[in-house]
Motif scaffolding. Structure first.
Motif, PDB file in Angstrom:
ATOM      1  N   LEU C  31       0.829  -1.014  -0.060  1.00 14.18           N
ATOM      2  CA  LEU C  31       0.085   0.006   0.119  1.00 14.18           C
ATOM      3  C   LEU C  31       1.221   0.864   0.110  1.00 14.18           C
ATOM      4  O   LEU C  31       0.140   2.202  -1.003  1.00 14.18           O
ATOM      5  N   PHE C  32       1.878   1.345   0.805  1.00 15.05           N
ATOM      6  CA  PHE C  32       2.745   2.256   1.114  1.00 15.05           C
ATOM      7  C   PHE C  32       3.590   2.520  -0.207  1.00 15.05           C
ATOM      8  O   PHE C  32       3.364   3.644  -1.368  1.00 15.05           O
ATOM      9  N   GLY C  33       4.108   1.660  -0.850  1.00 18.42           N
ATOM     10  CA  GLY C  33       4.250   1.590  -2.369  1.00 18.42           C
ATOM     11  C   GLY C  33       3.778   2.304  -3.039  1.00 18.42           C
ATOM     12  O   GLY C  33       4.256   2.862  -4.360  1.00 18.42           O
ATOM     13  N   VAL C  34       2.976   1.938  -2.323  1.00 19.38           N
ATOM     14  CA  VAL C  34       1.877   2.461  -4.234  1.00 19.38           C
ATOM     15  C   VAL C  34       1.098   4.067  -3.842  1.00 19.38           C
ATOM     16  O   VAL C  34       1.129   4.495  -4.788  1.00 19.38           O
ATOM     17  N   LEU C  35       1.658   4.145  -2.625  1.00 18.41           N
ATOM     18  CA  LEU C  35       1.284   5.600  -2.717  1.00 18.41           C
ATOM     19  C   LEU C  35       2.526   6.447  -3.513  1.00 18.41           C
ATOM     20  O   LEU C  35       2.387   7.715  -3.398  1.00 18.41           O
ATOM     21  N   VAL C  36       3.189   6.110  -3.054  1.00 14.59           N
ATOM     22  CA  VAL C  36       4.790   6.606  -3.127  1.00 14.59           C
ATOM     23  C   VAL C  36       4.448   7.105  -4.703  1.00 14.59           C
ATOM     24  O   VAL C  36       5.308   7.871  -5.620  1.00 14.59           O
ATOM     25  N   LEU C  37       5.101   5.490  -5.138  1.00 17.39           N
ATOM     26  CA  LEU C  37       4.589   5.942  -6.930  1.00 17.39           C
ATOM     27  C   LEU C  37       3.339   6.755  -7.274  1.00 17.39           C
ATOM     28  O   LEU C  37       3.966   7.450  -7.841  1.00 17.39           O
ATOM     29  N   SER C  38       2.084   7.115  -6.385  1.00 14.49           N
ATOM     30  CA  SER C  38       1.128   7.707  -7.295  1.00 14.49           C
ATOM     31  C   SER C  38       1.915   9.267  -6.662  1.00 14.49           C
ATOM     32  O   SER C  38       1.981  10.126  -8.207  1.00 14.49           O
ATOM     33  N   ALA C 134       9.993   8.760 -14.127  1.00 11.92           N
ATOM     34  CA  ALA C 134       9.539   8.029 -12.678  1.00 11.92           C
ATOM     35  C   ALA C 134       9.195   7.306 -12.814  1.00 11.92           C
ATOM     36  O   ALA C 134       9.524   6.452 -11.797  1.00 11.92           O
ATOM     37  N   ARG C 135       8.275   7.454 -13.354  1.00  9.28           N
ATOM     38  CA  ARG C 135       7.002   6.075 -12.214  1.00  9.28           C
ATOM     39  C   ARG C 135       7.581   4.985 -13.062  1.00  9.28           C
ATOM     40  O   ARG C 135       7.659   4.106 -12.159  1.00  9.28           O
ATOM     41  N   ASP C 136       7.773   5.106 -14.658  1.00 10.99           N
ATOM     42  CA  ASP C 136       8.532   3.682 -15.481  1.00 10.99           C
ATOM     43  C   ASP C 136      10.014   3.533 -14.594  1.00 10.99           C
ATOM     44  O   ASP C 136      10.060   2.185 -14.470  1.00 10.99           O
ATOM     45  N   VAL C 137      10.475   3.974 -14.799  1.00 10.47           N
ATOM     46  CA  VAL C 137      12.045   3.937 -13.856  1.00 10.47           C
ATOM     47  C   VAL C 137      12.146   3.538 -12.564  1.00 10.47           C
ATOM     48  O   VAL C 137      12.705   2.828 -12.630  1.00 10.47           O
ATOM     49  N   LEU C 138      11.346   3.462 -11.719  1.00  6.75           N
ATOM     50  CA  LEU C 138      10.757   3.134 -10.294  1.00  6.75           C
ATOM     51  C   LEU C 138      10.128   1.757 -10.166  1.00  6.75           C
ATOM     52  O   LEU C 138      10.374   1.274  -9.768  1.00  6.75           O
ATOM     53  N   VAL C 139       9.639   1.181 -11.393  1.00  9.64           N
ATOM     54  CA  VAL C 139       9.402  -0.172 -11.438  1.00  9.64           C
ATOM     55  C   VAL C 139      10.393  -0.494 -12.722  1.00  9.64           C
ATOM     56  O   VAL C 139       9.487  -2.025 -12.939  1.00  9.64           O
ATOM     57  N   ALA C 140      11.602  -0.003 -12.570  1.00 10.93           N
ATOM     58  CA  ALA C 140      12.488  -0.446 -13.815  1.00 10.93           C
ATOM     59  C   ALA C 140      12.176  -1.506 -15.101  1.00 10.93           C
ATOM     60  O   ALA C 140      11.925  -2.335 -15.349  1.00 10.93           O
TER      61      ALA C 140
END
Lengths: 205, 205, 205
Positions: C31-38, C134-140
């Motif tokens: 959940l928190f990872g999702v919020l950070v990515l949002s 940024a969104r895509d780089v953060l999930v490689a």
């Protein structure tokens, strides 16, 4: 001398942009993606340096010539991909020259902004290797500079030479030339002779 | 007190650098790549915070001790990889301590620069988790902090406690200690008891 | 007018945060990872722009509304994932609207800070596409904006229109509206009709 430096800087931009575009073409990006990656590969090192020393807006965004040169290199690579692949060895030499220049000029700019020797050396290295890191992170692969033939070490050596010469108050021009030759020479010898740093002897537990 | 804080900050740098170096060794980076990743993991959080609040050049670049400590940790990990793997549990505890300190000191620094409570909390969290994000992005994997045992939540809680204490004008020292204990304690309990946040119930359409 | 702009900006933040959260859910973040990515997807473009023009601390960190809106979008996506998946087409339209607004307002802000036409156009484009990168780089993964339906081109066109109107000293309001419509329209037509840029004809040597 300044015109000479700018010309050299744009040559570095050109060859780094080619490396970015070549990676983009291999990863099947569309034309505009290739141009963005060209520009990112050519300018990220200098942009990161400028942001870190507080020199905003970064020169690569302010001076349109960086964009023009990077797009030109990207277009050539996009439409003449096969020719660029054949030129891989010359391109590697140009890339080593670009690395040398960016490392040396990056260290100089950090010194001008009043940073100490350690920071200036690190920022010179970052100016040289930052573009390659950004290029590889953007296509989601581990930066090759972490694994290849003294790439980052050469940038560090060139930047350190400039900082040392500056600390010893030696005349600027020969120091800059010596730093650039040191970086280029290290990288050239590493490519020619396959010089590599050790990799740790890691076994999965 | 200041000497104590700097000592603690360098301990945090040391353990974060170990985590970066360990990831580099596992990804077969060469020696210099491992050192770069050590330094990036140890300092990216603080560097990002300093850039975002306009405190350039970042302290981790200006103060040579950060570089020295990060390189030392990287060298030890590179040459004593097996020993570090055995120490995984103690290292995780050190890492939790580093996280606590970076989150707390990051929030403090943001408050000192005049930022409001929301920004200071976010920047404290970023100071704590930024290094782990940079480390993982550089080896092209999704940051584990997005998936693991309250890592980012603990950093957020520690930073928020400091910001709340500051807003209530409580004395600084106990607030800082409480924030660090809160962050460390949350992370410690999560590791011990496998506390996790929910993952969404996603089905491919 | 200003209230209108802020409202629109927060709508853009909301839809970009949904896109970040949807990617996080698909990648099994907690959940928190999702919020950070949002939050990262919604604000990285604007934060990068603010850092590059020296407007620190960035507005998305100072103004708590960005955080609140991004977290709200993240929570909805996390708990109503299936509903969001069904809304994919409307979300794409909102996303195009967000892109248009961010590109236009990013270019305006750069002009306000005294940057030249080339920089302002680039920074407008970056404001629009930075969040998705940024969104895509953060999930490689390689940013989809490098491969999809005129995404970055539309942002560039919108920003360029605003810069051109500014250079010609045209009245601001119609220029802004025209830029936004141009960006949105290009993106809309590209999605509807599958417009794409060419990909280079690359053969492995």
């Amino acid at each position: 001398m300044d015109t000479f430096l700018i010309a050299f800087d744009l040559v570095g931009t050109f060859v780094f942009a080619i490396s970015g575009a070549a990676v983009g073409v291999r990863n099947r990006l569309d034309l505009f993606g290739v141009l963005v990656l060209s520009f990112a590969a050519a300018t990220s090192g200098g942009i990161a340096r400028d942001v870190l020393i507080g020199a905003t807006p970064p020169v690569a965004l302010v001076n349109w010539q960086y964009l023009a040169v990077a797009c030109l290199a990207g277009l050539i690579t996009f439409y003449r991909d096969a020719a660029i692949e054949k030129l891989r060895n010359p391109v590697q030499m140009f890339d080593a020259a670009g690395l040398a220049l960016f490392a040396v000029s990056g260290a100089l700019k950090a010194l001008e902004f009043g940073l100490g020797p350690v920071s200036a050396t690190l920022l010179g290295m970052l100016s040289g290797i930052g573009g390659g890191i950004a290029r590889d992170v953007l296509v989601a692969r581990t930066p090759v500079i972490f694994q290849s033939d003294l790439y980052a070490v050469a940038a560090l050596a060139g930047a350190a030479a400039v900082v040392a010469g500056h600390a010893l108050a030696l005349p600027l021009a020969p120091v800059v030339v010596a730093g650039a030759i040191l970086c280029f020479g290290l990288r050239y010898m590493a490519i020619r002779h396959g010089w590599r740093l050790p990799v740790a002897d890691h076994r999965e537990p």
